[in-house]
Design an enzyme around this catalytic site. Structure first.
Site, short mmCIF file in Angstrom:
data_model
loop_
_atom_site.label_atom_id
_atom_site.label_comp_id
_atom_site.label_asym_id
_atom_site.label_seq_id
_atom_site.Cartn_x
_atom_site.Cartn_y
_atom_site.Cartn_z
N ASN A 61 0.88 -1.17 0.00
CA ASN A 61 0.00 0.00 0.00
C ASN A 61 0.91 1.22 0.00
O ASN A 61 1.42 1.63 1.04
CB ASN A 61 -0.88 -0.06 1.26
CG ASN A 61 -1.82 1.13 1.37
OD1 ASN A 61 -1.76 2.07 0.59
ND2 ASN A 61 -2.69 1.09 2.37
N ARG B 167 -2.62 -1.87 -3.35
CA ARG B 167 -3.80 -1.02 -3.16
C ARG B 167 -3.67 0.17 -4.11
O ARG B 167 -2.68 0.90 -4.07
CB ARG B 167 -3.87 -0.48 -1.72
CG ARG B 167 -5.02 0.48 -1.54
CD ARG B 167 -4.91 1.32 -0.28
NE ARG B 167 -6.08 2.19 -0.13
CZ ARG B 167 -6.12 3.25 0.65
NH1 ARG B 167 -5.07 3.60 1.38
NH2 ARG B 167 -7.21 3.98 0.73
N HIS C 98 -12.16 3.84 -0.10
CA HIS C 98 -12.16 2.86 1.00
C HIS C 98 -13.02 1.64 0.66
O HIS C 98 -13.51 0.94 1.55
CB HIS C 98 -12.68 3.46 2.32
CG HIS C 98 -11.88 4.59 2.86
ND1 HIS C 98 -12.44 5.77 3.30
CD2 HIS C 98 -10.54 4.73 3.03
CE1 HIS C 98 -11.49 6.58 3.72
NE2 HIS C 98 -10.33 5.99 3.56
N ARG D 268 -8.92 16.85 6.40
CA ARG D 268 -9.75 17.21 5.23
C ARG D 268 -11.08 17.80 5.68
O ARG D 268 -11.67 17.34 6.65
CB ARG D 268 -10.02 15.96 4.37
CG ARG D 268 -8.78 15.46 3.67
CD ARG D 268 -9.01 14.15 2.95
NE ARG D 268 -8.07 13.14 3.44
CZ ARG D 268 -8.10 11.85 3.10
NH1 ARG D 268 -9.01 11.40 2.26
NH2 ARG D 268 -7.21 11.01 3.59
N GLU E 19 -7.97 -4.40 5.12
CA GLU E 19 -7.83 -4.16 3.68
C GLU E 19 -6.75 -5.06 3.08
O GLU E 19 -6.89 -5.54 1.96
CB GLU E 19 -7.48 -2.67 3.45
CG GLU E 19 -8.65 -1.75 3.75
CD GLU E 19 -8.24 -0.30 4.04
OE1 GLU E 19 -7.54 -0.07 5.05
OE2 GLU E 19 -8.61 0.59 3.26
C1 LIG Z 1 -8.82 7.22 -0.04
C2 LIG Z 1 -8.36 7.65 1.31
O1 LIG Z 1 -8.84 8.61 1.86
O2 LIG Z 1 -7.42 6.88 1.86
P1 LIG Z 1 -6.77 7.10 3.31
O3 LIG Z 1 -7.86 6.99 4.32
O4 LIG Z 1 -5.78 5.96 3.41
O5 LIG Z 1 -6.13 8.45 3.30
MG LIG Z 2 -6.76 3.80 5.76
#
Ligand SMILES: CC(=O)OP(=O)(O)O
Ligand SMILES: [Mg+2]
Ligand SMILES: Nc1ncnc2c1ncn2[C@@H]1O[C@H](COP(=O)(O)OP(=O)(O)O)[C@@H](O)[C@H]1O
Length: 405
Positions: free
Chosen positions: A7, A90, A179, A240, A385
């Site tokens: 990953n 991944r 996810h 975010r 995962e």
């Molecule tokens: C797609 C995504 O947000 O992945 P991660 O949670 O690993 O940052």
């Molecule tokens: Mg993650």
């Protein structure tokens, strides 16, 4: 069959070596801070943890180090790299191009690279991991498992935005969702735990980690999910913003004298919990500890976080016209009893959700936390995962999984 799961993030490589005869993990670890000061590899084998500090300039050097350690005398588990039968990767964005996991060849690798315009933070790093693995393990088949695949079953009404249709036709602007490997794993697993057929269930899966998303899984298929065109949408996350009024992008750009791209970067990296707490932390452990102690800003941030999750759960109960099972998973979902309790008690009572606070007081296990008379069964299921990626890799290599691409 031994499968190496990779990953690759922009500055890290997480890896696991699995023996697929019994699905046991032979070794796992993390290469971090690739290309910057303080790079290191943390390798776990036989219950022991080894940390090696070393300059790691790029992904190829990082993967080379992983392979060296896997065959090393003292920390290794392999006599030779030939024992690695296949490599599973991944990949975050598969666009509409990849509806299932696939065996990677040069053309597919170039398609994955082309999808970088949809996921500039993730796909270039994923592709670097594939290239490094192809170079260093030329005999092993390489398989790609996409975060987006599981959500390819969403109906048009979920994935189309209220935008001029030509943007979908010209640029494939639509909801993809991410996810997916985790939502797929926990929805299947919870049906098994409950001894039910997944075809008979309406399941809401809440993957609450640093990146976080909620999915509505009806009859085993994803019908909606909170992330969108990119992994920036949906829930308020560690750094975010999640959903905001799109007009804010132009407004901030104008007021701050920066470009739209720079604003999006702020929405990705300086917002969420980190932004609301004025840069205190993006890590929910810090926010939770402070919130419990009564510190106001962290308590507010925690409230915003829980509220955004609860609204999606309520929304998806409506999307499926009901919900039988609610699953909490990923770093925060698995490890924060207080988050689970507050979401269920403060916002989901009207759905008939009732949880047992004493049973809920644990971390990182598979457990039903709702009471026997709860209308919705609430379950904590640690995600895996890597196991999903290894299983798909084995099935693709053995030609047991149909590639719909
Ligand atoms: C797609 C995504 O947000 O992945 P991660 O949670 O690993 O940052
Ligand atoms: Mg993650
Ligand atoms: N005991 C805990 N309580 C609350 N949050 C936790 C706990 N343990 C881990 N976490 C959270 O889990 C997050 C990481 O989740 P994870 O699923 O590993 O994310 P990612 O895969 O996106 O890096 C961390 O940011 C941390 O906030």
């Amino acid at each position: 069959m031994k499968v190496l799961v990779i990953n690759s993030g922009s500055s890290s490589i997480k890896y696991q070596l699995l023996n697929m005869e019994d699905e046991s993990v032979l070794a796992k670890g993390l290469v971090e801070r690739i290309g910057i000061d303080g790079s290191r590899i943390v390798h776990k084998v036989n219950g022991e943890k080894h940390v090696i500090e070393k300059e790691i300039k790029d992904h190829e050097i990082g993967l080379k180090l992983v392979l060296d350690i896997l065959v090393s005398k003292d920390k290794g588990v392999l006599n030779s790299l030939n024992e690695i039968d296949a490599c599973g990767h991944r990949i975050v964005h598969g666009g509409e191009r990849f509806k299932t996991s696939v065996r990677i060849d040069k053309n597919k690798l170039s398609d994955i690279e082309m999808l970088s315009f949809l996921a500039p933070l993730h796909n270039p790093a994923n592709a670097m991991g594939i290239k490094a693995a192809m170079e260093l393990l030329p005999e092993a088949p390489q398989v790609a498992v996409f975060d987006t695949s599981f959500h390819q079953t969403m109906p048009e009404k979920s994935y189309l935005y209220g935008l001029p249709y030509e943007y979908y036709e010209k640029y494939k602007v639509r909801r993809y969702g991410f996810h997916g490997t985790s939502h797929r794993y926990v929805s299947k697993r919870v049906a098994d735990i409950l001894g039910k057929n997944i075809e008979d269930l309406k399941i809401i899966t809440a993957h609450i980690g640093n990146g976080a998303s909620v999915a509505a899984v009806k009859e085993g298929k994803s019908i909606d999910t909170s992330m969108g065109f990119t992994p920036l949408a949906g829930l308020v996350m560690g750094t975010r913003s999640g959903d905001i009024d799109p007009a804010i992008v132009g407004f901030i750009a104008q007021e701050e004298g920066i470009t739209a791209k720079e604003v999006i970067n702020i929405l990705n990296k300086k917002s969420g919990m980190y932004g609301v707490t004025k840069g205190f932390s993006s890590d929910m452990r810090d926010i939770e500890d402070n919130a419990i102690e009564g510190e106001k800003v962290s308590r507010l941030a925690f409230d915003i976080y829980e509220y955004s999750i609860a609204k999606y759960i309520g929304g998806y109960a409506a999307a499926m016209n009901g919900v039988d099972v609610l699953v909490f998973t990923a770093g925060v979902g698995e490890n924060s009893p207080i988050l689970r309790e507050e979401i269920c008690e403060q916002y989901l009572g009207y759905l008939g959700v009732k949880i047992d606070k004493n049973i809920n007081d644990f971390k990182g296990e598979e457990k039903i936390i709702s009471t026997p008379d709860s209308k919705v069964t609430v379950v904590v299921v640690p995600t895996n995962e890597e196991l999903m990626i290894a299983r798909d890799t084995k099935e693709i290599v053995e030609n047991k999984l149909e590639e719909l691409n």
